[in-house]
Design a protein around this motif. Structure first.
Motif, PDB file in Angstrom:
ATOM      1  N   SER A  41       0.838  -1.200   0.000  1.00 12.80           N
ATOM      2  CA  SER A  41       0.000   0.000   0.000  1.00 12.80           C
ATOM      3  C   SER A  41       0.875   1.253   0.000  1.00 12.80           C
ATOM      4  O   SER A  41       1.985   1.252   0.542  1.00 12.80           O
ATOM      5  CB  SER A  41      -0.913  -0.006   1.228  1.00 12.80           C
ATOM      6  OG  SER A  41      -0.143  -0.146   2.397  1.00 12.80           O
ATOM      7  N   SER A  42       0.370   2.334  -0.613  1.00 14.20           N
ATOM      8  CA  SER A  42       1.075   3.621  -0.576  1.00 14.20           C
ATOM      9  C   SER A  42       1.191   4.085   0.879  1.00 14.20           C
ATOM     10  O   SER A  42       0.377   3.691   1.711  1.00 14.20           O
ATOM     11  CB  SER A  42       0.288   4.679  -1.339  1.00 14.20           C
ATOM     12  OG  SER A  42       0.019   4.242  -2.619  1.00 14.20           O
ATOM     13  N   PRO A  43       2.199   4.928   1.159  1.00 12.82           N
ATOM     14  CA  PRO A  43       2.458   5.310   2.564  1.00 12.82           C
ATOM     15  C   PRO A  43       1.236   5.852   3.312  1.00 12.82           C
ATOM     16  O   PRO A  43       1.080   5.608   4.497  1.00 12.82           O
ATOM     17  CB  PRO A  43       3.532   6.390   2.422  1.00 12.82           C
ATOM     18  CG  PRO A  43       4.159   6.157   1.110  1.00 12.82           C
ATOM     19  CD  PRO A  43       3.138   5.537   0.227  1.00 12.82           C
ATOM     20  N   ASN A  44       0.376   6.585   2.609  1.00 17.10           N
ATOM     21  CA  ASN A  44      -0.736   7.230   3.325  1.00 17.10           C
ATOM     22  C   ASN A  44      -2.001   6.376   3.368  1.00 17.10           C
ATOM     23  O   ASN A  44      -2.997   6.743   3.969  1.00 17.10           O
ATOM     24  CB  ASN A  44      -1.043   8.573   2.655  1.00 17.10           C
ATOM     25  CG  ASN A  44      -1.908   9.453   3.521  1.00 17.10           C
ATOM     26  OD1 ASN A  44      -1.851   9.372   4.752  1.00 17.10           O
ATOM     27  ND2 ASN A  44      -2.740  10.265   2.893  1.00 17.10           N
ATOM     28  N   LEU A  45      -1.979   5.231   2.708  1.00 18.75           N
ATOM     29  CA  LEU A  45      -3.204   4.434   2.579  1.00 18.75           C
ATOM     30  C   LEU A  45      -3.295   3.357   3.656  1.00 18.75           C
ATOM     31  O   LEU A  45      -2.371   2.577   3.843  1.00 18.75           O
ATOM     32  CB  LEU A  45      -3.243   3.787   1.187  1.00 18.75           C
ATOM     33  CG  LEU A  45      -4.446   2.893   0.896  1.00 18.75           C
ATOM     34  CD1 LEU A  45      -5.731   3.695   0.858  1.00 18.75           C
ATOM     35  CD2 LEU A  45      -4.266   2.145  -0.423  1.00 18.75           C
ATOM     36  N   GLY A  46      -4.444   3.339   4.331  1.00 18.30           N
ATOM     37  CA  GLY A  46      -4.716   2.254   5.252  1.00 18.30           C
ATOM     38  C   GLY A  46      -4.354   2.562   6.682  1.00 18.30           C
ATOM     39  O   GLY A  46      -3.448   3.337   6.949  1.00 18.30           O
TER      40      GLY A  46
ATOM     41  N   ILE B  50      -9.077   4.521   3.753  1.00 21.11           N
ATOM     42  CA  ILE B  50      -8.700   4.906   5.109  1.00 21.11           C
ATOM     43  C   ILE B  50      -7.352   5.612   4.945  1.00 21.11           C
ATOM     44  O   ILE B  50      -6.377   4.988   4.519  1.00 21.11           O
ATOM     45  CB  ILE B  50      -8.533   3.664   6.014  1.00 21.11           C
ATOM     46  CG1 ILE B  50      -9.837   2.860   6.042  1.00 21.11           C
ATOM     47  CG2 ILE B  50      -8.086   4.057   7.414  1.00 21.11           C
ATOM     48  CD1 ILE B  50      -9.698   1.486   6.665  1.00 21.11           C
ATOM     49  N   LEU B  51      -7.326   6.908   5.230  1.00 21.67           N
ATOM     50  CA  LEU B  51      -6.093   7.667   5.017  1.00 21.67           C
ATOM     51  C   LEU B  51      -5.470   7.998   6.360  1.00 21.67           C
ATOM     52  O   LEU B  51      -6.152   8.412   7.294  1.00 21.67           O
ATOM     53  CB  LEU B  51      -6.388   8.947   4.238  1.00 21.67           C
ATOM     54  CG  LEU B  51      -6.991   8.729   2.833  1.00 21.67           C
ATOM     55  CD1 LEU B  51      -7.386  10.047   2.203  1.00 21.67           C
ATOM     56  CD2 LEU B  51      -6.017   7.989   1.936  1.00 21.67           C
ATOM     57  N   ARG B  52      -4.151   7.799   6.461  1.00 23.18           N
ATOM     58  CA  ARG B  52      -3.471   8.084   7.725  1.00 23.18           C
ATOM     59  C   ARG B  52      -3.411   9.584   7.966  1.00 23.18           C
ATOM     60  O   ARG B  52      -3.579  10.050   9.061  1.00 23.18           O
ATOM     61  CB  ARG B  52      -2.066   7.472   7.713  1.00 23.18           C
ATOM     62  CG  ARG B  52      -2.020   6.196   8.534  1.00 23.18           C
ATOM     63  CD  ARG B  52      -0.773   5.425   8.276  1.00 23.18           C
ATOM     64  NE  ARG B  52      -0.954   4.525   7.142  1.00 23.18           N
ATOM     65  CZ  ARG B  52       0.016   3.815   6.616  1.00 23.18           C
ATOM     66  NH1 ARG B  52       1.227   3.888   7.092  1.00 23.18           N
ATOM     67  NH2 ARG B  52      -0.218   2.995   5.607  1.00 23.18           N
ATOM     68  N   MET B  60      -5.574   8.535  -4.037  1.00 25.11           N
ATOM     69  CA  MET B  60      -6.465   7.394  -4.089  1.00 25.11           C
ATOM     70  C   MET B  60      -7.855   7.827  -4.553  1.00 25.11           C
ATOM     71  O   MET B  60      -8.250   8.973  -4.365  1.00 25.11           O
ATOM     72  CB  MET B  60      -6.591   6.782  -2.691  1.00 25.11           C
ATOM     73  CG  MET B  60      -5.535   5.765  -2.370  1.00 25.11           C
ATOM     74  SD  MET B  60      -3.870   6.416  -2.399  1.00 25.11           S
ATOM     75  CE  MET B  60      -3.729   7.090  -0.770  1.00 25.11           C
ATOM     76  N   GLN B 101      -7.378  -3.623   5.359  1.00 25.66           N
ATOM     77  CA  GLN B 101      -7.634  -2.400   6.150  1.00 25.66           C
ATOM     78  C   GLN B 101      -7.202  -1.122   5.437  1.00 25.66           C
ATOM     79  O   GLN B 101      -6.708  -0.187   6.073  1.00 25.66           O
ATOM     80  CB  GLN B 101      -6.924  -2.479   7.500  1.00 25.66           C
ATOM     81  CG  GLN B 101      -7.484  -3.544   8.419  1.00 25.66           C
ATOM     82  CD  GLN B 101      -6.811  -3.526   9.762  1.00 25.66           C
ATOM     83  OE1 GLN B 101      -6.814  -2.505  10.448  1.00 25.66           O
ATOM     84  NE2 GLN B 101      -6.228  -4.632  10.158  1.00 25.66           N
ATOM     85  N   SER B 102      -7.298  -1.113   4.127  1.00 28.26           N
ATOM     86  CA  SER B 102      -6.946   0.104   3.394  1.00 28.26           C
ATOM     87  C   SER B 102      -8.196   0.843   2.914  1.00 28.26           C
ATOM     88  O   SER B 102      -8.180   2.056   2.758  1.00 28.26           O
ATOM     89  CB  SER B 102      -6.033  -0.238   2.216  1.00 28.26           C
ATOM     90  OG  SER B 102      -6.589  -1.258   1.430  1.00 28.26           O
TER      91      SER B 102
END
Lengths: 217, 222
Positions: A41-46, B50-52, B60, B101-102
């Motif tokens: 997953s990309s760094p910001n995703l999940g 779900i974005l950190r 996305m 969980q993404s």
């Protein structure tokens, strides 16, 4: 869930292993040619970073695609005492654009491999699959025709069996007992715990080759 | 497989959909000799990333749709309209999405109603409701023509059928009408030969229309 053990064998003994497996399983081997793409997953995703595998079965006349997720292995003293790795695994067949779909969702290619070899699928109380394959890397992106072995002269042997949280002890027992039959040729252990090649391999292979697997090892 | 068109109810400006309209539409199908065959149900789920870090401009997609269709109970369909992608997979892929969980599944909508047989046509009329409430969000109608799988070859007969249907329905003077917005299937890599992936793309298009008309209504109100 799945139960899994791995081992390595020198390519020169693979033919003997095939004879032994043929005798043990009583089924025809299937050709194996799988392009494995591991995405992250990309760094910001999940909530946490995640990995997913996209598998393309190139042995079929029309390549077929599978999405696979492998979870963290079972832990605790119970898990340590058994010689087989038990881990969550979910697979789903998918249409051929599944790779493009995951790229669009924000997954990036981490690495790719090509597994070439053969597999036996059979019932031994539980459903067991044995794959014997050489693991190849691609020098150019997706160039499966120009893949080169990661470990020349060595092949990977993997024994897997689907399991559930209810029946995994039974499946572990079946896998362990099956692995004992292969012991003279190779040693199988939890993935990541390499035990190398076994010293008896050459003699066992010679014996198998001479009588076509008729001798009980 | 037989091809189908998915139609949706377009309320007249200033009006909203209600269960009385749904009842009248069903009666109208029976009025043109549609034989009730049983119930049908499809489920649609929105997946959102779900974005950190919410502040980081996301590369996305804002969302995509997951759908289970009664015609293929062992399959699951993802439609990403912004990228013109529709993916067919096993139902277990939902389990994979959950483990990754993404993306989180947010709103589930249910399409359900009755199925009718009418000569070579199969009709399904259904309400659109959120999974945990009975709030009617829309009405959909599937018109399936059983003998043909080619979209082009069936176009004329489908248009003729829809014309007869609209005429029958117009006698009831309902505050709206059914519309058919045909997606550009070739953009999704789909051919003229109908598959369940075409159905998934049609429902994704219906959802986009439903959201657009709901937004238009709220703009008028405000």
């Amino acid at each position: 869930m799945e139960c899994v053990v791995q081992g390595i064998i020198e390519t020169q003994h693979v033919e003997a292993l095939e004879i032994l497996l043929q005798g043990l399983c009583g089924v025809q081997k299937e050709r194996l040619r799988i392009h494995e793409l591991c995405l992250k997953s990309s760094p910001n995703l999940g909530a946490v970073s995640s990995e997913v595998q996209i598998l393309c079965d190139l042995a079929q006349p029309e390549p077929s695609w599978t999405v696979r997720h492998v979870g963290g292995s079972m832990r605790g003293t119970g898990a340590e005492q058994i010689s087989v790795l038990v881990r969550p695994m979910v697979e789903s067949k998918a249409s051929k654009n599944v790779l493009r779909f995951f790229y669009a969702l924000g997954y990036k290619l981490d690495h790719e491999l090509l597994r070439v070899g053969f597999a036996f699928h059979f019932q031994r109380g539980v459903q067991i699959t044995v794959t014997v394959s050489s693991v190849n890397k691609m020098l150019k992106l997706h160039a499966t025709d120009e893949a080169v072995p990661v470990t020349p002269g060595m092949q990977l042997v993997e024994v897997t069996a689907p399991a559930t949280s209810e029946n995994y002890t039974e499946v572990v027992a079946a896998v362990t007992s099956f692995c004992e039959h292969l012991a003279p040729l190779l040693h199988l252990s939890k993935p990541g715990i390499s035990t190398g090649v076994v010293p008896t391999a050459a003699a066992a292979a010679a014996s198998l080759m001479s009588d076509g697997g008729g001798t009980t090892l | 497989m037989p091809l189908k068109w998915v139609l949706q109810w377009q309320p007249n400006p200033g009006t909203t959909v209600n269960s009385q309209i749904l009842a009248e539409v069903s009666q109208c199908v029976e009025g043109i000799n549609g034989v009730k065959e049983g119930r049908w149900k499809a489920t649609l789920t929105y997946y959102k990333p779900i974005l950190r870090d919410q502040a980081m401009s996301p590369e996305m997609p804002r969302d995509f749709i997951g759908m289970s269709l009664p015609e293929q109970p062992s399959k699951y369909y993802f439609t990403l309209r912004s990228h013109r992608i529709v993916v067919e997979s096993d139902v277990s892929v939902q389990n994979i999405m959950e483990k990754l969980q993404s993306y989180k599944s947010r709103v589930a909508l249910i399409f359900e109603g009755f199925q009718y047989q009418l000569g070579d046509f199969q009709l399904r009329v259904g309400k659109v409701v959120p999974s945990h409430s009975e709030n009617l969000r829309g009405i959909v109608m599937e018109v399936e023509y059983l003998p043909i799988s080619s979209l082009e070859k069936s176009r004329r007969i489908m248009e003729e059928f829809i014309e007869i249907w609209q005429e029958a329905l117009s006698k009831r003077s309902l505050p709206g009408h059914f519309i058919h917005v045909e997606p550009n299937f070739s953009e999704f890599g789909l051919s003229d030969h109908y598959t369940s992936q075409h159905t998934a793309v049609q429902y994704a298009t219906v959802m986009a229309q439903l959201i657009a008309s709901a937004q238009a209504v709220s703009t008028v109100r405000n």
